[in-house]
Enzyme design. Structure first.
Site, PDB file in Angstrom:
ATOM      1  CG  ASP A 198       2.347  -7.391  -5.243  1.00 52.83           C
ATOM      2  OD1 ASP A 198       1.290  -6.931  -5.695  1.00 52.83           O
ATOM      3  OD2 ASP A 198       3.147  -6.746  -4.556  1.00 52.83           O
TER       4      ASP A 198
ATOM      5  CG  ASP B  70       0.561  -2.823  -8.471  1.00 56.28           C
ATOM      6  OD1 ASP B  70       1.048  -2.205  -7.506  1.00 56.28           O
ATOM      7  OD2 ASP B  70       0.710  -2.470  -9.659  1.00 56.28           O
TER       8      ASP B  70
ATOM      9  CD  GLU C  25      -0.900   0.027  -4.988  1.00 55.14           C
ATOM     10  OE1 GLU C  25       0.077   0.738  -4.697  1.00 55.14           O
ATOM     11  OE2 GLU C  25      -1.036  -0.536  -6.086  1.00 55.14           O
TER      12      GLU C  25
ATOM     13  CG  HIS D 257       6.740  -2.018  -2.536  1.00 52.25           C
ATOM     14  ND1 HIS D 257       5.538  -2.283  -1.902  1.00 52.25           N
ATOM     15  CD2 HIS D 257       6.434  -1.794  -3.835  1.00 52.25           C
ATOM     16  CE1 HIS D 257       4.564  -2.232  -2.793  1.00 52.25           C
ATOM     17  NE2 HIS D 257       5.082  -1.943  -3.977  1.00 52.25           N
ATOM     18  CG  ASP D 258       4.987   1.539  -4.206  1.00 50.76           C
ATOM     19  OD1 ASP D 258       6.011   1.402  -4.916  1.00 50.76           O
ATOM     20  OD2 ASP D 258       3.891   1.030  -4.510  1.00 50.76           O
TER      21      ASP D 258
END
Length: 557
Positions: free
Chosen positions: A103, A205, A259, A333-334
């Site tokens: 990430d 991200d 993302e 995870h979000d």
């Protein structure tokens, strides 16, 4: 179908398994998952049939936002282990023919990063322009919204140099200044450092946010408070991504995944069209926004979500990726657990709806991302008390509402369905205390349903969600039509059934998915009597035009 869609690459054909390291497996009893814990479970990961693992951030961080506030991009967070542990993990993964995706957090660092510590010392510090500063004598800058700040204000006053710094997220996550070529080179060097170690790619991200108009004009009225959409439209974004590709990405056989917050279907080709030489894949947020009330904070509509809208969104995005390649996901995870958000976590429907959702994920034309635990049907924990939450988003929003007379009962009810911590509870390995995740006190409570939902119970059960999941992956890998074949929506106005075909010169697959808890009719021109039922989440199937609750069927013609 566009030619660049059918060009074979490993990341188009891969199934990517996402691991939230803090919650996967603890090896030393401190209640926090770690790299050695992941190493101990590599045989399990390999047994799933997945091809690559995406790890959420493992870099040094004070953990204001669970690792998305990085204080050193080249070292490992002590909670997770050491660089030697990472090297061992990467080596063993490659020996097992598993790829590793890290990430990258390019939009912001931690305020404890050396760059920011230097940047805030003085206005003429060499690192000053690594971040966005606004002199106080020029007045308060125009409004920018912070997603995580309790006051929702993205400008933070800093007395040391009498200036404001920008933070789209937490006050401890100052935004990096990509307009500074020195900062850009620093980030490219970080990418090269990890590529040279042998990693196989990066998920980036909020990468659409990296470019800013540094005059910070008022946000245009046309965005109507959609701050993410505005943040994703920086003037030099694609110049920077092209430069990143030229300087780093093009030199390695890795994958780059955006993302895509704030990116719409009209603009997505700018990121992923291979002719533009920017990034490889992008995942969107349109699907995740379905079914919310217009005035609550991530509040699900009392009538649930519209399957018609769901189908329209994913059909629209399939079309958008004709010039490039997309991804498909229903949880990460979000997000809350996909079973609770999109299926039905009641015991009588848990297995059926989890299998149905996996059928969707693994038969669409995109690279599927599977969040760890979804393969066994993990569900939301649904906390009653705000003190059980660890996520900055939930905690700060609760504080904001409490300070501004908001409806806390309404907020807490919605959080049971949509809070991010629902997806972050420890992995459920077995029915023992703490679900086999740790011998210590887990950093976040374990879901009590681990007594019934765990790997131990499902591994040797041929009818389990886990076994079905493995069968789906094998089916996808053995039939390239399910990867590259054309997607066509069928029975578009059906409010209960999602029906579509995948076809190419090798044949046609028909996918039928009942998204409801009752029998549902469907309408298709395909003659099921002249087909082969390849896979279903029911042990038997009547060949009529009725699907049982949460039934999933894949036919081959």
């Amino acid at each position: 179908m566009m030619s660049n869609n059918s060009e074979s690459t490993w990341w188009k054909e891969a199934v990517i398994y996402q691991i939230y390291p803090r919650s996967f497996k603890d090896s030393n009893g401190d209640g926090i998952g770690d790299l050695q814990g992941i190493i101990s479970k590599l045989d399990y990961i390999k047994s799933l049939g997945v091809d690559a693992v995406w790890l959420n951030p493992i870099f040094t961080s004070p953990n204001d936002d669970n690792g998305y506030d990085i204080s050193d991009y080249r070292s490992i967070m002590t909670d997770f282990g050491t660089m030697s542990d990472f090297d061992e993990l990467l080596k063993q993964m490659h020996q097992k023919e598993l790829k590793l995706i890290l990430d990258l957090v390019p939009n912001h660092s931690s305020d404890e990063h050396f760059w920011f510590q230097e940047s805030r010392k003085s206005r003429d510090n060499p690192y000053r322009d690594y971040y966005h500063w606004w002199p106080a004598e020029n007045g308060k800058p125009n409004e920018r919204f912070s997603f995580f700040d309790v006051n929702r204000d993205a400008w933070r006053y800093d007395e040391k140099t009498d200036a404001y710094y920008l933070h789209y997220f937490s006050i401890k996550q100052p935004d990096l200044n990509w307009e500074n070529p020195k900062l850009r080179q620093e980030m490219y060097d970080v990418l090269s450092f990890w590529f040279d170690k042998g990693v196989d790619g990066f998920r980036m991200d909020v990468v659409p946010f990296i470019s800013k108009d540094v005059s910070f004009p008022p946000i245009p009225a046309r965005f109507n408070g959609s701050f993410g959409d505005y943040y994703a439209n920086g003037p030099f974004l694609h110049d920077y991504l092209k430069e990143m590709n030229r300087e780093v990405l093009s030199k390695y056989n890795g994958v780059s995944i955006a993302e895509g917050v704030g990116v719409n279907t009209e603009d997505v080709h700018l990121f992923v069209n291979p002719d533009r030489k920017e990034l490889d894949m992008l995942y969107h947020f349109d699907g995740m926004g379905i079914g919310f009330t217009p005035d609550g904070f991530k509040e699900p509509h009392p009538d649930g979500y519209s399957l018609l809208e769901f189908k329209q969104v994913y059909t629209k995005w399939d079309k958008a990726f004709e010039k490039g390649w997309g991804t498909i996901y229903l949880g990460n995870h979000d997000q809350p657990r996909m079973l609770t958000r999109w299926g039905n976590d009641a015991p009588e429907f848990r297995d059926l709806s989890a299998k149905m959702l996996h059928t969707f994920l693994l038969t669409m034309r995109a690279t599927p991302f599977i969040f760890h635990g979804d393969e066994i049907g993990m569900a939301n924990i649904k906390f009653d008390d705000i003190t059980d939450y660890r996520d900055i988003e939930s905690i700060n929003m609760h504080h904001y509402l409490s300070s501004n007379g908001g409806d806390l009962q309404r907020f807490m009810s919605a959080q049971k369905i949509t809070a991010r911590d629902n997806g972050r509870t420890p992995f459920q390995w077995d029915d023992s205390q703490n679900a086999g995740f740790t011998d210590g006190e887990p950093w976040l409570k374990v879901n009590p349903n681990h007594k019934e939902v765990n790997v131990k119970y499902q591994e040797n059960d041929k009818d389990s969600i886990l076994s079905y999941f493995k069968s789906l992956i094998a089916l996808r890998k053995n039939n390239k039509t399910l990867i590259y074949g054309e997607y066509q929506l069928l029975d578009a106005t059906n409010k209960s059934v999602y029906a579509y075909s995948r076809n190419d010169e090798n044949g046609t697959f028909l996918v039928l998915l009942n998204f409801t808890s009752v029998d549902a009719k469907f309408d298709t021109d395909y003659d099921l009597n002249n087909s082969e039922l390849i896979l279903s989440n029911y042990l038997y199937m009547d060949m009529g035009a009725i699907l049982k609750p949460y039934q999933a069927c894949i036919y081959k013609f």
